[in-house]
Motif scaffolding. Structure first.
Motif, PDB file in Angstrom:
ATOM      1  N   VAL A 165      24.893  26.982  36.469  1.00 49.66           N
ATOM      2  CA  VAL A 165      24.607  26.039  35.398  1.00 49.66           C
ATOM      3  C   VAL A 165      24.557  24.628  35.970  1.00 49.66           C
ATOM      4  O   VAL A 165      25.495  24.185  36.639  1.00 49.66           O
ATOM      5  CB  VAL A 165      25.673  26.117  34.289  1.00 49.66           C
ATOM      6  N   ASP A 166      23.453  23.933  35.708  1.00 50.13           N
ATOM      7  CA  ASP A 166      23.287  22.544  36.146  1.00 50.13           C
ATOM      8  C   ASP A 166      23.570  22.390  37.640  1.00 50.13           C
ATOM      9  O   ASP A 166      24.222  21.430  38.077  1.00 50.13           O
ATOM     10  CB  ASP A 166      24.208  21.617  35.338  1.00 50.13           C
ATOM     11  N   GLY A 167      23.078  23.365  38.415  1.00 53.52           N
ATOM     12  CA  GLY A 167      23.199  23.274  39.859  1.00 53.52           C
ATOM     13  C   GLY A 167      24.546  23.677  40.424  1.00 53.52           C
ATOM     14  O   GLY A 167      24.768  23.569  41.632  1.00 53.52           O
ATOM     15  N   ARG A 168      25.466  24.152  39.574  1.00 50.56           N
ATOM     16  CA  ARG A 168      26.795  24.542  40.037  1.00 50.56           C
ATOM     17  C   ARG A 168      27.028  26.027  39.824  1.00 50.56           C
ATOM     18  O   ARG A 168      26.603  26.601  38.820  1.00 50.56           O
ATOM     19  CB  ARG A 168      27.875  23.750  39.299  1.00 50.56           C
ATOM     20  N   LEU A 169      27.715  26.634  40.789  1.00 45.72           N
ATOM     21  CA  LEU A 169      28.095  28.041  40.704  1.00 45.72           C
ATOM     22  C   LEU A 169      29.496  28.165  40.127  1.00 45.72           C
ATOM     23  O   LEU A 169      30.396  27.408  40.488  1.00 45.72           O
ATOM     24  CB  LEU A 169      28.083  28.675  42.093  1.00 45.72           C
ATOM     25  N   TYR A 170      29.669  29.138  39.245  1.00 40.22           N
ATOM     26  CA  TYR A 170      30.975  29.445  38.677  1.00 40.22           C
ATOM     27  C   TYR A 170      31.247  30.942  38.851  1.00 40.22           C
ATOM     28  O   TYR A 170      30.314  31.757  38.780  1.00 40.22           O
ATOM     29  CB  TYR A 170      31.018  29.106  37.186  1.00 40.22           C
ATOM     30  N   PRO A 171      32.498  31.324  39.041  1.00 42.40           N
ATOM     31  CA  PRO A 171      32.808  32.750  39.129  1.00 42.40           C
ATOM     32  C   PRO A 171      32.578  33.437  37.794  1.00 42.40           C
ATOM     33  O   PRO A 171      32.770  32.847  36.732  1.00 42.40           O
ATOM     34  CB  PRO A 171      34.291  32.769  39.517  1.00 42.40           C
ATOM     35  N   SER A 172      32.159  34.689  37.874  1.00 43.05           N
ATOM     36  CA  SER A 172      31.990  35.504  36.682  1.00 43.05           C
ATOM     37  C   SER A 172      32.703  36.827  36.950  1.00 43.05           C
ATOM     38  O   SER A 172      32.145  37.735  37.560  1.00 43.05           O
ATOM     39  CB  SER A 172      30.501  35.722  36.379  1.00 43.05           C
ATOM     40  N   THR A 173      33.960  36.921  36.499  1.00 34.81           N
ATOM     41  CA  THR A 173      34.854  37.994  36.949  1.00 34.81           C
ATOM     42  C   THR A 173      35.577  38.665  35.783  1.00 34.81           C
ATOM     43  O   THR A 173      36.797  38.715  35.745  1.00 34.81           O
ATOM     44  CB  THR A 173      35.891  37.425  37.940  1.00 34.81           C
ATOM     45  N   PRO A 174      34.837  39.213  34.817  1.00 33.45           N
ATOM     46  CA  PRO A 174      35.507  39.857  33.677  1.00 33.45           C
ATOM     47  C   PRO A 174      36.146  41.179  34.092  1.00 33.45           C
ATOM     48  O   PRO A 174      35.743  41.790  35.086  1.00 33.45           O
ATOM     49  CB  PRO A 174      34.351  40.102  32.707  1.00 33.45           C
ATOM     50  N   PRO A 175      37.143  41.654  33.353  1.00 32.78           N
ATOM     51  CA  PRO A 175      37.651  43.000  33.621  1.00 32.78           C
ATOM     52  C   PRO A 175      36.517  44.028  33.449  1.00 32.78           C
ATOM     53  O   PRO A 175      35.707  43.878  32.531  1.00 32.78           O
ATOM     54  CB  PRO A 175      38.723  43.195  32.545  1.00 32.78           C
ATOM     55  N   ARG A 224      38.211  34.727  30.094  1.00 32.76           N
ATOM     56  CA  ARG A 224      37.829  36.098  30.428  1.00 32.76           C
ATOM     57  C   ARG A 224      37.863  36.332  31.925  1.00 32.76           C
ATOM     58  O   ARG A 224      38.295  37.380  32.413  1.00 32.76           O
ATOM     59  CB  ARG A 224      36.423  36.368  29.878  1.00 32.76           C
ATOM     60  N   ASP A 225      37.411  35.350  32.701  1.00 34.78           N
ATOM     61  CA  ASP A 225      37.322  35.503  34.144  1.00 34.78           C
ATOM     62  C   ASP A 225      38.706  35.484  34.795  1.00 34.78           C
ATOM     63  O   ASP A 225      38.938  36.179  35.785  1.00 34.78           O
ATOM     64  CB  ASP A 225      36.423  34.419  34.734  1.00 34.78           C
ATOM     65  N   VAL A 226      39.610  34.701  34.251  1.00 29.91           N
ATOM     66  CA  VAL A 226      41.015  34.746  34.706  1.00 29.91           C
ATOM     67  C   VAL A 226      41.587  36.127  34.427  1.00 29.91           C
ATOM     68  O   VAL A 226      42.254  36.744  35.289  1.00 29.91           O
ATOM     69  CB  VAL A 226      41.842  33.650  34.027  1.00 29.91           C
ATOM     70  N   ALA A 227      41.342  36.647  33.237  1.00 27.62           N
ATOM     71  CA  ALA A 227      41.875  37.974  32.878  1.00 27.62           C
ATOM     72  C   ALA A 227      41.358  39.046  33.819  1.00 27.62           C
ATOM     73  O   ALA A 227      42.088  39.985  34.187  1.00 27.62           O
ATOM     74  CB  ALA A 227      41.497  38.303  31.446  1.00 27.62           C
ATOM     75  N   GLY A 228      40.111  38.925  34.259  1.00 25.59           N
ATOM     76  CA  GLY A 228      39.545  39.902  35.180  1.00 25.59           C
ATOM     77  C   GLY A 228      40.229  39.880  36.529  1.00 25.59           C
ATOM     78  O   GLY A 228      40.468  40.935  37.142  1.00 25.59           O
TER      79      GLY A 228
END
Length: 287
Positions: free
Chosen positions: A187-197, A278-282
């Motif tokens: 998003v807007d040139g930045r990467l974010y983790p996507s780590t759902p359970p 959600r990603d913290v929970a994963g």
């Protein structure tokens, strides 16, 4: 009022469709490949199939000409519209990972999936009410399959980590890589983790390696749109980001206990996205 559907060209013959998750522009993307035999990559939510059908109309593609609907994984923001789109695109075959096949073709399993989304979000059918995808029009895949579309050839690539039932789509003709959620959020040139359970760090790192070897020309994300000008470095950056993220969450859990809210409160802006809780929970579930 929703903005009009305006497909955006992101690679040769390849168009981004803003699928308007929660009526929010720039939150969820799906794609149309206007090949000799056209395909949809991802189906969006059940309550916004009009966005994809509107894109076909804007591109003057008859829904009856759609060859395939490629469901990258069965999370309902990506798979929820598959049943209705299969009905409207009457000649299309739906391709779903073998680990997710039963969740979209079996009514009881689809109801279970809906209930799990309701529980996680605290909302009733936040993505609409999905239709079951007919088994006789659905193919289970595991990676390695190819689709001949006439002027394009697609390769399906097993891409677990974000979800065990995720595959990526590589256009061998243009080298565009539909990573969708397998390599994070962009998003807007930045990467974010996507780590759902049930996030799997080792599997996700192996996915990054596998996709890197394809030497893509562009990464096409599910949240949101095309990445930057150096897609290989982008995959390397995500492979470096994931262990850092997992270590950070682990350190904060050691300090504050496995309290998702407390951990999220301790994160700086670098890590904050619409799905941070959600990603913290994963990560916690994978420890």
């Amino acid at each position: 009022m929703q903005p009009p559907v305006r497909p955006v060209r992101v690679a040769p013959d390849t168009y981004l469709v803003d699928a308007m998750l929660f009526d929010t522009p720039g939150a969820l993307s799906a794609y149309v490949l206007d090949a000799d035999r056209p395909v949809l990559v991802d189906a969006g939510t059940a309550d916004r199939t009009d966005r994809l059908l509107g894109a076909l109309d804007a591109l003057t593609i008859d829904p009856a000409d759609i060859e395939a609907i490629l469901v990258s994984h069965v999370h309902l923001d990506h798979a929820g519209g598959a049943g209705e789109l299969a009905r409207r695109c009457e000649n299309a075959t739906v391709y779903v990972h073998e680990r997710g096949y039963d969740y979209v073709t079996d009514a009881a399993n689809l109801d279970y999936l809906r209930a799990s989304v309701d529980e996680v979000t605290g909302m009733d059918d936040p993505y609409g009410v999905p239709e079951v995808v007919p088994e006789d029009r659905t193919v289970a895949v595991s990676g390695g399959e190819t689709l001949d579309l006439g002027d394009h050839t697609l390769r399906l690539v097993d891409a677990p980590g974000h979800a065990p039932h995720h595959y990526a789509v590589f256009d061998e003709t243009t080298r565009a890589l539909f990573t969708i959620d397998s390599t994070g959020t962009h998003v807007d040139g930045r990467l974010y983790p996507s780590t759902p359970p049930p996030f799997d760090l080792d599997a996700n790192l192996a996915t990054c390696d596998r996709l890197r070897d394809l030497d893509p020309s562009v990464n096409l994300y599910g949240h949101f749109g095309p990445g930057g000008d150096d897609p290989v470095s982008e995959l390397d950056a995500y492979a470096a980001l994931l262990p850092e993220w997992v270590e950070l969450v682990g350190d904060l859990a050691a300090e504050r206990g496995e309290d998702v809210g407390a951990i999220v409160d301790a994160l700086d802006e670098r890590w904050r996205s619409p799905t941070t809780e959600r990603d913290v929970a994963g990560v916690l579930a994978n420890r």
